[in-house]
Write an enzyme that holds these catalytic residues in place. Structure first.
Site, PDB file in Angstrom:
ATOM      1  N   GLU A  83       2.673 -10.933 -16.742  1.00 39.79           N
ATOM      2  CA  GLU A  83       2.189  -9.932 -15.790  1.00 39.79           C
ATOM      3  C   GLU A  83       1.556  -8.720 -16.448  1.00 39.79           C
ATOM      4  OE1 GLU A  83       6.650  -8.282 -14.636  1.00 39.79           O
ATOM      5  OE2 GLU A  83       5.079  -8.190 -13.153  1.00 39.79           O
ATOM      6  N   ARG A 107       2.183   1.332  -6.014  1.00 46.14           N
ATOM      7  CA  ARG A 107       2.463   0.350  -4.960  1.00 46.14           C
ATOM      8  C   ARG A 107       1.255  -0.558  -4.700  1.00 46.14           C
ATOM      9  NH1 ARG A 107       6.712   1.775  -1.228  1.00 46.14           N
ATOM     10  NH2 ARG A 107       5.672   0.442   0.261  1.00 46.14           N
ATOM     11  N   CYS A 124       0.853  -1.180   0.000  1.00 50.14           N
ATOM     12  CA  CYS A 124       0.000   0.000   0.000  1.00 50.14           C
ATOM     13  C   CYS A 124       0.892   1.234   0.000  1.00 50.14           C
ATOM     14  CB  CYS A 124      -0.874   0.002   1.233  1.00 50.14           C
ATOM     15  SG  CYS A 124      -1.696  -1.576   1.524  1.00 50.14           S
ATOM     16  N   HIS A 137       9.494 -33.514 -23.437  1.00 45.87           N
ATOM     17  CA  HIS A 137       9.221 -34.387 -22.293  1.00 45.87           C
ATOM     18  C   HIS A 137       7.867 -34.086 -21.650  1.00 45.87           C
ATOM     19  CE1 HIS A 137      13.207 -36.086 -22.607  1.00 45.87           C
ATOM     20  NE2 HIS A 137      13.628 -34.851 -22.850  1.00 45.87           N
ATOM     21  N   LYS A 151       3.906  -2.998  -6.726  1.00 51.86           N
ATOM     22  CA  LYS A 151       5.333  -2.832  -7.000  1.00 51.86           C
ATOM     23  C   LYS A 151       6.181  -3.316  -5.836  1.00 51.86           C
ATOM     24  CE  LYS A 151       8.768  -1.194  -9.477  1.00 51.86           C
ATOM     25  NZ  LYS A 151       9.169  -2.040 -10.619  1.00 51.86           N
ATOM     26  N   GLU A 163      12.650 -14.627 -17.573  1.00 50.98           N
ATOM     27  CA  GLU A 163      12.266 -13.251 -17.291  1.00 50.98           C
ATOM     28  C   GLU A 163      11.275 -12.739 -18.350  1.00 50.98           C
ATOM     29  OE1 GLU A 163      12.106 -11.290 -15.035  1.00 50.98           O
ATOM     30  OE2 GLU A 163      11.948  -9.325 -15.944  1.00 50.98           O
ATOM     31  N   ASN A 197       0.315   0.214   6.616  1.00 54.69           N
ATOM     32  CA  ASN A 197       0.864  -0.749   5.642  1.00 54.69           C
ATOM     33  C   ASN A 197       1.352  -1.945   6.438  1.00 54.69           C
ATOM     34  OD1 ASN A 197       0.459   1.110   3.680  1.00 54.69           O
ATOM     35  ND2 ASN A 197       2.618   1.424   3.174  1.00 54.69           N
ATOM     36  N   GLY A 198       1.164  -3.142   5.900  1.00 53.79           N
ATOM     37  CA  GLY A 198       1.620  -4.350   6.593  1.00 53.79           C
ATOM     38  C   GLY A 198       0.437  -5.183   7.055  1.00 53.79           C
ATOM     39  N   TRP A 206      -3.886  -1.956  -1.048  1.00 53.00           N
ATOM     40  CA  TRP A 206      -3.865  -3.239  -1.769  1.00 53.00           C
ATOM     41  C   TRP A 206      -4.384  -4.255  -0.769  1.00 53.00           C
ATOM     42  CZ3 TRP A 206      -1.530  -8.102  -1.583  1.00 53.00           C
ATOM     43  CH2 TRP A 206      -1.466  -8.810  -2.787  1.00 53.00           C
ATOM     44  N   LYS A 241       7.452 -11.380 -17.709  1.00 50.02           N
ATOM     45  CA  LYS A 241       7.069 -10.039 -18.175  1.00 50.02           C
ATOM     46  C   LYS A 241       5.779 -10.120 -18.979  1.00 50.02           C
ATOM     47  CE  LYS A 241       8.836  -8.054 -16.432  1.00 50.02           C
ATOM     48  NZ  LYS A 241       9.726  -7.909 -15.317  1.00 50.02           N
TER      49      LYS A 241
END
Ligand code: M6R
Length: 609
Positions: free
Chosen positions: A488, A27, A2, A504, A604, A481, A100-101, A76, A485
């Site tokens: 997301e 964030r 947040c 396989h 983020k 990577e 936050n947390g 968030w 990308k």
């Protein structure tokens, strides 16, 4: 995850806080709110709503939220769904807070303090607010109330607190989740990260764990948790306000991809002396590089992908055994670590809780710790014995791009340094290696100039439901990577596989609806990978190839698209292929009309486990 912003001074707090919250929106952004102290009414008025900060702004315009002291938050969701009631700030009695947390024991606290029936939300934050209010009622001393309340909490937190009857003051306390504060010409402010503060100030201070910050309109005071005064130390913000703007690009992601040549130069040049890697810039003496026999690399997401490149390179050049482990696994595993182990953590934000916990665990086990961190003064940097700061500047898009490239570059410097001090590379060989590394910014620039060509690859995957990416050796690390990308930002499922593995099992999923992207940049593995390309082609796949210029490819027109990357020695091809993969993800999301910088469900900075 947040965002927190607070202001007290001589200006209307509402506008300053909302502007700060907009800068912090990256964030976390499922709801937002502000609480402003109104001196005429002698109380805090709150406005909050679900959605983006612009919704909050519209709502706040219609309300009487005048006042020069207030706190704000972008949320968030963790505990409690995305509703207006669950958004912050929360108010209980004479106390208003943002948080936050996560307070893990909030249910026990709600019952212990007998407040279950009074709660209006489903959040841990409202319970914490009630605990602050309880102790404030009991002691009428804000410092004592904070001390007593914090002793009750289990979990992580950054709280900003205003008390109805202490006009003009904002209190803050934290454990793990970050808070920074600054003085401006017209007041003082605090925020969960520098992006908000840098709009108003050039210097900041970092609130330490279990310290209490008290903001007045003209001063910032710092105390330990028991209320003893501490000395305040300010640091310079080393990037300009412009750096956190889009500078004419439609999205931060495109801007940040395009900034990679500069970011690379800024990270490399201070650490190259006389053509050789040199970490005196980071105050790391040469002896340090001989003081361990084994390396562990720990990180999350994209940062971990840079660590995997680092492992390959360090083992190849310096012959030091390297293990990589995702931080959230590392902290619950039993890694074999001692004082002859170096634990390298990698983090753009410097605040990822899993990575931070891993660093703390490594120290407890007696290892030496080195952080590769982008944001100065952050928790991971402070918890590490040594820090190599990547000089990427602020990265705002949730999808990490330039931060990854510079992390990879630091591993190249580290690998070369280790090889040099351990006598596995001569100075001459090392100089040659570093010279090639220094040519990467211009190689990357060529791909950036070619972005329209790379865009054509995206047009072939924009309608796909599943994309597969194949690579061998370093190419495999690159596509790990690239695949993250794509997922997301475009929400298209993507899977990266070592090219030889496709047979396989996964080849069962290949059809004429599946695009397969192959990264073929390693000369000695190219023939094998071209065979893998043929295998998927003959099952109908749409085959898209990123290939080092100069590698032979017969009958190029049989493939759906081939993009040639500027040639460099194999071990350096990761830089250009990464940029091409970043553009593929970006353009796919753009063509799908998505909010590229703020992908759904993501934040983020990940400060919850
Ligand atoms: O701030 P950090 O580098 O510690 O973040 C770790 C991951 O959350 C991060 O790399 C994430 O995977 C990227 N934002 C994805 O693009």
């Amino acid at each position: 995850m947040c965002g927190i912003m607070g202001y007290t001074g001589s200006k209307e707090a509402k506008y300053i806080i909302i502007k700060g919250l907009s800068a912090l929106e990256y964030r976390g952004y499922d709801s937002a709110g502000i609480g402003i102290y109104n001196s005429d009414e002698d109380k805090v008025n709150i406005c909050k709503c679900i959605g983006k900060v612009k919704n909050l702004k519209e709502k706040a315009e219609k309300l009487n939220l005048t006042g020069t002291c207030g706190i704000g938050h972008t949320r968030w969701a963790t505990h409690g769904g995305v509703t207006d009631e669950n958004a912050h700030p929360h108010k209980f009695g004479r106390v208003t807070i943002t948080h936050n947390g996560i307070i893990e024991n909030y249910e026990e606290l709600a019952s212990e303090f007998g407040i279950e029936d009074e709660l209006k939300s489903q959040t841990d934050t409202e319970v914490a607010c009630a605990v602050f209010a309880h102790y404030y009622d009991k002691y009428t001393d804000p410092m004592k109330a904070i001390y007593k309340a914090v002793k009750c909490f289990r979990g992580t937190f950054a709280f900003t607190i205003i008390f109805d009857d202490i006009p003009g003051k904002i209190y803050a306390v934290r454990n793990v989740s970050p808070i920074v504060a600054a003085k401006t010409e017209h007041g003082t402010m605090l925020a969960s990260d520098l992006t908000a503060i840098s709009l108003y100030a050039r210097e900041y201070l970092v609130l330490g764990e279990y310290q209490i910050l008290v903001l007045s309109p003209d001063d910032i005071e710092l105390f330990d948790i028991k209320g003893n005064p501490l000395v305040t130390e300010y640091q310079k913000i080393d990037w300009d306000t412009e750096a956190a703007t889009k500078k004419g690009f439609p999205f931060f992601m495109e801007k940040e991809i395009s900034e990679q040549p500069e970011a690379l130069k800024n990270t490399l040049e201070p650490r190259i002396k006389d053509g050789l890697p040199d970490f005196t810039y980071d105050e790391i003496p040469d002896e340090f590089f001989k003081s361990f026999d084994k390396i562990f690399i720990t990180a999350c997401g994209t940062a971990m992908h840079s660590g995997q490149v680092g492992k390959g390179l360090i083992e190849k050049l310096a012959k030091v055994p390297v293990e990589t482990e995702i931080a959230s696994e590392f902290i619950y595993d039993e890694p074999i670590i001692d004082s002859r182990t170096l634990v390298v953590s990698v983090s753009q934000s410097g605040e990822t809780i899993d990575t931070l916990t891993a660093v703390k665990k490594a120290s407890e086990l007696g290892a030496k710790t080195l952080g590769i961190v982008n944001v100065h003064g952050t928790s991971i940097a402070r918890a590490s014995d040594h820090v190599v700061y990547t000089n990427a500047g602020p990265e705002i898009a949730v999808a990490s791009t330039k931060a990854y490239t510079v992390q990879v570059a630091v591993f190249y410097l580290l690998a070369a340094k280790l090889a040099l001090v351990r006598g596995l590379m001569s100075e001459e060989e090392c100089r040659e290696f570093i010279k090639t590394l220094q040519s990467m910014p211009s190689a990357i620039r060529k791909v950036i100039n070619d972005k329209d060509e790379v865009h054509r690859i995206s047009t072939k995957i924009v309608e796909a439901k599943n994309v597969f990416m194949l690579g061998r050796g370093l190419d495999y690390y690159a596509i790990l990577e690239g695949s993250l990308k794509l997922k997301e930002v475009s929400y298209i499922h993507s899977e990266a596989l070592p090219a030889g593995e496709i047979k396989h099992g996964t080849i069962a999923l290949i059809s004429d609806e599946t695009p397969v992207i192959l990264s073929i940049t390693q000369e000695k593995l190219a023939a094998k990978e071209i065979s893998n390309a043929k295998e998927v082609k003959s099952r109908g796949a749409i085959v898209l190839i990123l290939m080092k210029d100069g590698i032979e490819l017969e009958n190029e027109s049989q493939w759906d698209k081939v993009y040639r990357l500027p040639a460099a020695p194999d071990e350096f091809m990761i830089f250009t292929v990464t940029v091409a993969l970043q553009f593929i993800a970006y353009f796919t999301a753009l063509d799908l009309g998505l909010d590229v910088d703020k992908p759904r469900n993501l934040a983020k900075v990940v400060t919850v486990e």
